[in-house]
Design a protein around this motif. Structure first.
Motif, PDB file in Angstrom:
ATOM      1  N   GLY A  91     -58.699   9.470  84.293  1.00 57.13           N
ATOM      2  CA  GLY A  91     -59.772   9.025  83.411  1.00 57.13           C
ATOM      3  C   GLY A  91     -59.337   8.046  82.336  1.00 57.13           C
ATOM      4  O   GLY A  91     -60.176   7.419  81.692  1.00 57.13           O
ATOM      5  N   SER A  92     -58.020   7.896  82.115  1.00 54.98           N
ATOM      6  CA  SER A  92     -57.523   6.960  81.105  1.00 54.98           C
ATOM      7  C   SER A  92     -57.894   5.535  81.487  1.00 54.98           C
ATOM      8  O   SER A  92     -57.857   5.163  82.656  1.00 54.98           O
ATOM      9  CB  SER A  92     -55.998   7.029  80.992  1.00 54.98           C
ATOM     10  N   ARG A  93     -58.220   4.737  80.485  1.00 50.94           N
ATOM     11  CA  ARG A  93     -58.506   3.323  80.710  1.00 50.94           C
ATOM     12  C   ARG A  93     -57.218   2.559  80.439  1.00 50.94           C
ATOM     13  O   ARG A  93     -56.638   2.654  79.349  1.00 50.94           O
ATOM     14  CB  ARG A  93     -59.612   2.860  79.763  1.00 50.94           C
ATOM     15  N   ILE A  94     -56.749   1.808  81.442  1.00 53.43           N
ATOM     16  CA  ILE A  94     -55.482   1.088  81.317  1.00 53.43           C
ATOM     17  C   ILE A  94     -55.597  -0.304  81.928  1.00 53.43           C
ATOM     18  O   ILE A  94     -56.492  -0.586  82.724  1.00 53.43           O
ATOM     19  CB  ILE A  94     -54.308   1.849  81.988  1.00 53.43           C
ATOM     20  N   LEU A  95     -54.660  -1.156  81.527  1.00 55.14           N
ATOM     21  CA  LEU A  95     -54.465  -2.472  82.126  1.00 55.14           C
ATOM     22  C   LEU A  95     -53.120  -2.427  82.827  1.00 55.14           C
ATOM     23  O   LEU A  95     -52.108  -2.077  82.207  1.00 55.14           O
ATOM     24  CB  LEU A  95     -54.463  -3.564  81.055  1.00 55.14           C
ATOM     25  N   VAL A  96     -53.125  -2.739  84.116  1.00 50.20           N
ATOM     26  CA  VAL A  96     -51.896  -2.736  84.897  1.00 50.20           C
ATOM     27  C   VAL A  96     -51.582  -4.174  85.297  1.00 50.20           C
ATOM     28  O   VAL A  96     -52.463  -4.895  85.767  1.00 50.20           O
ATOM     29  CB  VAL A  96     -52.045  -1.863  86.170  1.00 50.20           C
ATOM     30  N   GLU A  97     -50.333  -4.581  85.092  1.00 48.67           N
ATOM     31  CA  GLU A  97     -49.868  -5.894  85.534  1.00 48.67           C
ATOM     32  C   GLU A  97     -48.740  -5.687  86.532  1.00 48.67           C
ATOM     33  O   GLU A  97     -47.930  -4.784  86.374  1.00 48.67           O
ATOM     34  CB  GLU A  97     -49.360  -6.713  84.355  1.00 48.67           C
TER      35      GLU A  97
ATOM     36  N   SER B 196     -46.254  -2.159  89.703  1.00 51.56           N
ATOM     37  CA  SER B 196     -46.496  -2.431  88.289  1.00 51.56           C
ATOM     38  C   SER B 196     -45.205  -2.720  87.535  1.00 51.56           C
ATOM     39  O   SER B 196     -44.201  -2.031  87.723  1.00 51.56           O
ATOM     40  CB  SER B 196     -47.204  -1.239  87.646  1.00 51.56           C
ATOM     41  N   ASP B 197     -45.264  -3.754  86.674  1.00 51.26           N
ATOM     42  CA  ASP B 197     -44.144  -4.010  85.773  1.00 51.26           C
ATOM     43  C   ASP B 197     -44.572  -3.935  84.304  1.00 51.26           C
ATOM     44  O   ASP B 197     -43.772  -4.149  83.409  1.00 51.26           O
ATOM     45  CB  ASP B 197     -43.467  -5.345  86.073  1.00 51.26           C
ATOM     46  N   ASN B 198     -45.869  -3.624  84.073  1.00 47.10           N
ATOM     47  CA  ASN B 198     -46.359  -3.447  82.709  1.00 47.10           C
ATOM     48  C   ASN B 198     -47.650  -2.636  82.745  1.00 47.10           C
ATOM     49  O   ASN B 198     -48.485  -2.839  83.614  1.00 47.10           O
ATOM     50  CB  ASN B 198     -46.610  -4.798  82.038  1.00 47.10           C
TER      51      ASN B 198
END
Length: 182
Positions: free
Chosen positions: A140-146, A169-171
């Motif tokens: 449920g967490s809101r995240i940005l994955v790069e 993912s690296d970030n």
């Protein structure tokens, strides 16, 4: 390519390609003026009449980029897996949503809003980030994955070959309030 490059292109590409490629990788830039400046600092000798900008632009054209940014919500708590003889990996799923209005040309009140959810498999191999992701990423967490796209194959339970797309993912940027404060 400009006409000025035709006479010297093949000869000079072999001389300059390794230095210029190192500049691309080292500085992660495709800005021709910055690379030219750095190459001049390396005392790269260019044949008279050769257009260096054309050479640099040819490298830019053939350069490939594998970069992904996803903004969404975590679908499951992460799990850490380790295959014998390999580094551990943290794996979790993430959902992204796409919304659009159907019915072009109709009044706004009569248009329907459609939504599509896409699920992504995220793998984190980077040692520090792998542990942070395992500890703090929650369903449920809101995240940005790069990261980057990776395509692979595996055998399922029925011994059928399947294809899988994974984001390496690296970030990770935590966007949920409760996680940013920790």
């Amino acid at each position: 390519m400009q006409k000025c490059c035709m006479n010297y292109y093949r000869l000079t590409v072999f001389i300059l390609s390794s230095q210029i490629l190192k500049q691309f990788v080292r500085h992660r830039t495709t800005d021709a003026s910055l690379i030219l400046e750095r190459c001049e600092r390396l005392s790269v000798i260019v044949c008279t009449g050769f257009c260096v900008t054309c050479l640099i632009m040819s490298f830019i054209i053939f350069t490939a980029i594998n970069r992904v940014q996803l903004l969404g919500r975590v679908g499951q708590d992460p799990v850490m897996r380790q295959v014998e003889g390999r580094n551990p990996v943290t794996i979790f799923s993430m959902a992204t949503n796409e919304m659009w209005r159907s019915g072009e040309g109709e009044p706004t009140s009569t248009r329907d809003v459609s939504q599509k959810t896409t699920w992504h498999r995220i793998s984190v191999f980077k040692p520090g980030l792998r542990d942070v992701a395992y500890q703090y990423v929650k369903k449920g967490s809101r995240i940005l994955v790069e990261g980057k796209l990776d395509y692979g194959e595996y055998m399922d339970k029925n011994n059928v070959r399947r294809q899988a797309t994974t984001i390496i993912s690296d970030n990770i940027v935590f966007l949920s309030e409760n996680l940013r404060d920790q």
